[in-house]
Structures are given as C-alpha cells and as structure tokens.
Design an enzyme around this catalytic site. Structure first.
Site, short mmCIF file in Angstrom:
data_model
loop_
_atom_site.label_atom_id
_atom_site.label_comp_id
_atom_site.label_asym_id
_atom_site.label_seq_id
_atom_site.Cartn_x
_atom_site.Cartn_y
_atom_site.Cartn_z
N TYR A 97 25.32 24.60 -0.54
CA TYR A 97 23.90 24.68 -0.16
C TYR A 97 23.05 25.02 -1.38
O TYR A 97 21.96 24.48 -1.55
CB TYR A 97 23.70 25.74 0.94
CG TYR A 97 22.30 25.67 1.51
CD1 TYR A 97 22.02 24.83 2.59
CD2 TYR A 97 21.25 26.38 0.93
CE1 TYR A 97 20.73 24.72 3.07
CE2 TYR A 97 19.96 26.27 1.41
CZ TYR A 97 19.71 25.44 2.49
OH TYR A 97 18.43 25.32 2.97
N PHE A 121 -1.27 3.30 -3.49
CA PHE A 121 -0.05 2.97 -2.78
C PHE A 121 -0.13 3.67 -1.43
O PHE A 121 -0.67 4.77 -1.32
CB PHE A 121 1.23 3.36 -3.54
CG PHE A 121 2.43 2.89 -2.77
CD1 PHE A 121 2.73 1.54 -2.70
CD2 PHE A 121 3.21 3.77 -2.04
CE1 PHE A 121 3.79 1.08 -1.92
CE2 PHE A 121 4.27 3.32 -1.26
CZ PHE A 121 4.56 1.96 -1.20
N THR A 122 0.43 3.03 -0.39
CA THR A 122 0.24 3.47 0.99
C THR A 122 0.55 4.96 1.20
O THR A 122 -0.31 5.73 1.62
CB THR A 122 1.14 2.62 1.92
OG1 THR A 122 2.47 2.66 1.42
CG2 THR A 122 0.66 1.17 1.95
N ASP A 147 3.34 8.00 -11.33
CA ASP A 147 4.24 7.53 -10.28
C ASP A 147 5.27 6.69 -11.03
O ASP A 147 5.02 5.54 -11.39
CB ASP A 147 3.51 6.70 -9.22
CG ASP A 147 4.46 6.24 -8.12
OD1 ASP A 147 5.68 6.16 -8.39
OD2 ASP A 147 3.99 5.95 -7.01
N LYS A 177 14.23 2.98 -6.19
CA LYS A 177 13.90 1.72 -6.88
C LYS A 177 14.62 1.69 -8.24
O LYS A 177 15.81 1.40 -8.29
CB LYS A 177 12.38 1.60 -7.06
CG LYS A 177 11.63 1.20 -5.78
CD LYS A 177 11.38 2.33 -4.85
CE LYS A 177 10.35 2.04 -3.79
NZ LYS A 177 10.23 3.15 -2.84
N ARG A 223 1.61 -7.34 2.54
CA ARG A 223 0.90 -6.38 1.70
C ARG A 223 -0.54 -6.86 1.61
O ARG A 223 -0.96 -7.46 0.65
CB ARG A 223 1.52 -6.27 0.30
CG ARG A 223 2.88 -5.61 0.27
CD ARG A 223 2.89 -4.11 0.12
NE ARG A 223 2.87 -3.33 1.33
CZ ARG A 223 3.48 -2.15 1.47
NH1 ARG A 223 4.20 -1.65 0.50
NH2 ARG A 223 3.37 -1.46 2.58
N PHE A 265 1.33 -0.41 9.12
CA PHE A 265 2.12 -1.61 8.84
C PHE A 265 3.58 -1.46 9.24
O PHE A 265 4.25 -2.44 9.54
CB PHE A 265 2.02 -2.00 7.35
CG PHE A 265 2.45 -0.91 6.42
CD1 PHE A 265 1.56 0.08 6.04
CD2 PHE A 265 3.74 -0.86 5.93
CE1 PHE A 265 1.96 1.11 5.19
CE2 PHE A 265 4.15 0.15 5.08
CZ PHE A 265 3.25 1.15 4.71
N1 F0G Z 1 5.30 4.97 -4.96
C1 F0G Z 1 5.53 3.65 -5.06
C2 F0G Z 1 4.90 2.88 -6.17
C3 F0G Z 1 6.33 3.01 -4.11
O1 F0G Z 1 6.53 1.70 -4.21
C4 F0G Z 1 6.90 3.76 -3.07
C5 F0G Z 1 7.71 3.13 -2.05
C6 F0G Z 1 6.64 5.14 -3.01
C7 F0G Z 1 5.85 5.70 -3.99
C8 F0G Z 1 7.18 5.99 -1.92
O2 F0G Z 1 8.52 6.23 -2.10
O3 F0G Z 1 9.57 5.12 -0.12
O4 F0G Z 1 10.84 6.70 -1.58
O5 F0G Z 1 9.08 7.54 -0.05
N2 F0G Z 1 7.73 1.90 -1.86
C9 F0G Z 1 8.55 1.17 -0.92
C10 F0G Z 1 8.19 -0.29 -0.97
C11 F0G Z 1 8.56 1.72 0.46
O6 F0G Z 1 8.76 -1.04 -0.19
O7 F0G Z 1 7.36 -0.68 -1.78
P1 F0G Z 1 9.56 6.40 -0.89
#
Ligand code: F0G
Length: 467
Positions: A73, A125-126, A216, A259, A383, A450
C-alpha cells in the site's frame, strides 16, 4: 541518398483474434449504441481507431515487469522506479501518480485555480477544460489562428499566439491567471505540434508575469519527433534530449501515460514547486490513493517506468508516426478532406467538408463515424460539436470551427494492411457522401456528453443508406 522506408522496430509474439461482422449486424449494433461509437461493444468492432488512449500493445519487457509488482500500500518499489524515470526523461522534481490523466488534471485544477480565474490554453481538451470549469475557472483559447483552419498547412499549428496571451494578461491581469496550460501535439487541433521556439517564448512571457506554465505532456514525445524533423537545430538531438528541453521551460505537467508512455492505464502530475507538490500530495489521497501509488497498481507503475524509456526511442516514434502518415497519405491521394499537416496520433477527417449536405446541428462528424462503422467495422470518434458541449454561461451548443472524425491509431497494435482497409472504407463513403444521414440527439448527459449521448437518424431510417 534515397530515404529508406521505416518498418516496425518489433515483431509480433502474440495475436488477438478479431471478429468479422456483416453490414446488417453492424447496422443493428450502431442502432443499439444510439449511433455513438463509444457505446458499441468492442467485440463488435473490427479495427478499433476510437482512441490511442490505453490501447497500446505493451512490450515483452513491460509484461515481464508486471511480475515485479510490489503491491505494498505504501512505499512500493515500483513508485521509486517510476519517480526515477519521470525525473530522468521529464526532469521534474516531484511526482504524484494518478490513475490516468484526468486524475492529474483534477488535482492541478484544485490546487491552483480559484473562482473567477482565467486559464489560457492552446485549444481546449474535453476533460482538462471541464476540471478547470468545475473549479470556477474560465478557459481561454490562446492557440494560433492556423490551428482552427483545417486547410492551413502551417507546420506548428499547436503554437500559442503570444499576442492572444499578452492580450489576456492586459485584460484580466496576471494575478487572475493561475497558470497557462500548454498542450504538446494538440489533440483537438489534429495532433499538431508546438515548436521549441514557441514553447520557449511562451514560457518567457508567462514567467515575466510570474504565471507558471503547466504542460499537458500526454503526447510530448510525439511533439519531440516533429521538432526533430521540422525545426532548425534539432535534427541531431535525440528524442529524449528534445523532450527534456520542452519540459525544462515549464513548471510541471499533467500526464495521461495511456498515450506516449505505452501503457494501458496510468498517469501523473509532476512539478517542481515544493509547496504546490505538498498540496497535491495531500489531495491525491482524497481522490486517487496514497501518494506512492495514486490509483495505479505497483505492476502498472513498473510497466509505465519501462514504457517511458521505450517511448523516446527514435525507431519507435518514427514508425509510430510513419504509420499515421501512411494512412493519411492514402486519404489525401483520394481527395478526402483531412486536417493537414498530418498529425501525430491519428487522421482527422474534416466531416463538414466530407458531408456538405449536412448542417452542423445534424452533427456531421457523429454521423460519419457511425456510417464508417456500418460500412466496415472501423470504429472512429467524433471530435466536433458533440465533443465541444454547451457553453456553461448560455447553455447553447458550442460549434467549433473543426467538425472532425478522428481515426486514432493505437501504438504498436495494427499493421499497414489494417490501414489499407480503413482507407478503402473512408474513400468508399466519400464517393457517395449523400448516403449518410444527419443525426438528432435524443439523450444528452450533463458532463462530457460525447461519451454517452444517444442519437437517431433524422431520416427516421438508417445512418447509412444501402448502395
Ligand atoms: N489530455 C489530453 C491531451 C488527452 O488527449 C487526454 C485523453 C487527457 C488529457 C485525459 O487523459 O484519458 O488519461 O484521463 N485523451 C483521450 C483521447 C481520452 O481519446 O483523446 P485520460
């Protein structure tokens, strides 16, 4: 000398079988999924280009490392291995692991943003923007204009427009700007890189006003490849050196390790400021887990530490981006409108130009992704306006300039033949775009709609008319 072809710097040791489906089966599946590719079952998908997130094939060394998981842990050995890797390749002093990228975004937003603050970024970013908004911040887009123009061939569309950033500082004052969120290889712009010169200049401007810069770093390795191949003075530097230099201009990063770092789950917040790190280390136990695992199993941290090292290999990154280019070039040749230059992690089809008969409020990108699935079992992602959501102030739909379908390439998973099949399907639809019906939304979740929204074809029949 003639440039030689790239090939994958690995061979395949294990295979995963794919199910072949009929167009009729797929028409039923997409209907059951509310015409949202996120709601399909993966067993019904042939080639899965939904995302490059967590879909990587890990290497034999990473799988072997999973057996070295120290599932304590507290104080797991794997944490220290990960800390060493982040320090070596990204350079930041403090590491706070999280279960994935948005966990890190939540922590950073909470420790840095106050109600009424403005958070500039090079395109939204979303998840990043949502966490900023949930903390009372307002996102301000400071990316260069070229990024919003799908036809611009500018090489560094990820660049921050320094004039926009300066204008924001003049308007709201530096003390209302907790940090600048700087994304490398900007996802929503089509996987488009920032130049090192721009990163350096942005950092100088922000630091002059005592505004920290948070990277990021999700696709910073891919950005490093573009800097190496496109920017003067970097051809002889290694990917690792370029990555380290990018990070050196910033104060910390949020990272979705799913990624660049070649793992199926994981992420982190890394930063240099001792006080902020202490705050984050305290908050991580509320949302993720103890500060030495942050929601990851020990084995996941071990695989991640190794993945980071593999990610900066030149042969790896050249083949990765080479495969994306291979698909993109086939589409360009057939006249399909895609975002150019070809980006790092996928091909982004300009659905507004692909389906000119559909108005924006019929969600052309959503419709095209659904139709592509019916045609060939290839799963892509919207997108565009669905991803952009609603303005929190006015409640109106946001219609970004870019209305895109993303064919996202998982790392080390598919072959060139899979790319050929994908290109053929896109080109086939492009020959008779009028077969694709617009959609209307019949279910809209409150957050990040989405992922779970549902749609019906406006023609009351099917999203893709028979040939
Ligand atoms: N920042 C970027 C540029 C991303 O592309 C993503 C995730 C995140 C942050 C968030 O990270 O998913 O590990 O919580 N992108 C994925 C995509 C979901 O399909 O583009 P996460």
């Amino acid at each position: 000398m003639r440039i030689r072809s790239w090939a994958e710097p690995y061979k395949i040791k294990m295979v995963e079988h794919l199910k072949m489906t009929t167009p009729e089966e797929r028409a039923t599946a997409i209907q059951d999924a509310g015409h949202n590719t996120f709601l399909l079952r993966s067993r019904d998908v042939y080639i899965d280009l939904l995302t490059d997130s967590g879909t990587t094939a890990m290497s034999d060394r990473q799988w072997a490392a999973m057996m070295l998981g120290d599932e304590a842990y507290a104080g797991s050995e794997n944490y220290y291995k990960l800390e060493e890797a982040v320090h070596k390749y990204y350079g930041y002093k403090h590491l706070i692991p999280t279960h994935q990228g948005r966990g890190a975004e939540n922590l950073l937003s909470q420790i840095a943003i106050k109600q009424g603050d403005f958070v500039p970024g090079n395109m939204y970013f979303t998840t990043t923007r949502l966490h900023q908004e949930l903390c009372g911040g307002t996102f301000v887009d400071v990316i260069c204009d070229e990024a919003h123009d799908p036809t611009s061939l500018f090489e560094f569309k990820g660049n921050v427009d320094l004039n926009k950033m300066q204008a924001l500082i003049d308007k709201v004052g530096a003390d209302k700007i907790p940090y600048l969120s700087l994304e490398t290889n900007v996802n929503m712009a089509g996987g488009q890189p920032c130049s090192m010169a721009n990163i350096k200049a942005v950092s100088e401007l922000c630091h002059k006003h005592k505004i920290p810069v948070f990277l990021d770093a999700t696709r910073a390795v891919e950005n490093s490849y573009f800097i190496k191949t496109l920017e003067d003075g970097y051809a002889d530097k290694t990917i690792a050196e370029i990555l380290f230099e990018i990070c050196s201009y910033t104060d910390g990063c949020t990272m979705s390790a799913k990624k660049d770092s070649l793992v199926n789950i994981g992420g982190f917040l890394a930063l240099n400021d001792e006080k902020l790190a202490e705050k984050a280390r305290n908050l991580v136990v509320v949302y993720e887990g103890l500060h030495t695992y942050g929601g990851m199993a020990g084995r996941d941290m071990e695989a991640l530490a190794i993945g980071i090292g593999e990610s900066v290999g030149y042969d790896h990154i050249r083949a990765r981006i080479g495969q994306v280019e291979y698909l993109g070039e086939q589409l360009i040749e057939a006249g399909v409108p895609i975002i150019r230059p070809i980006g790092g992690h996928g091909i982004f089809i300009d659905a507004a130009r692909f389906l000119p008969h559909l108005p924006r409020d019929q969600f052309p990108a959503q419709a095209l992704a659904a139709a592509l699935y019916v045609d060939s079992g290839v799963r892509a992602m919207e997108r565009g306006a669905v991803s952009a959501g609603r303005d929190p102030e006015t409640g109106e739909n946001r219609y970004p300039n870019l209305e895109l379908v993303r064919l996202t390439i998982p790392r080390r998973v598919y072959t060139q033949a899979h790319m050929d099949v994908t290109a053929e399907s896109v080109v086939h639809l492009f020959e008779h775009p009028e077969r694709v019906s617009g959609l209307k939304m019949n279910y809209e979740p409150e957050y990040l709609r989405f992922f779970q929204a549902r749609f019906d074809p406006v023609n009351g029949k099917s999203v893709l008319a028979p040939e």
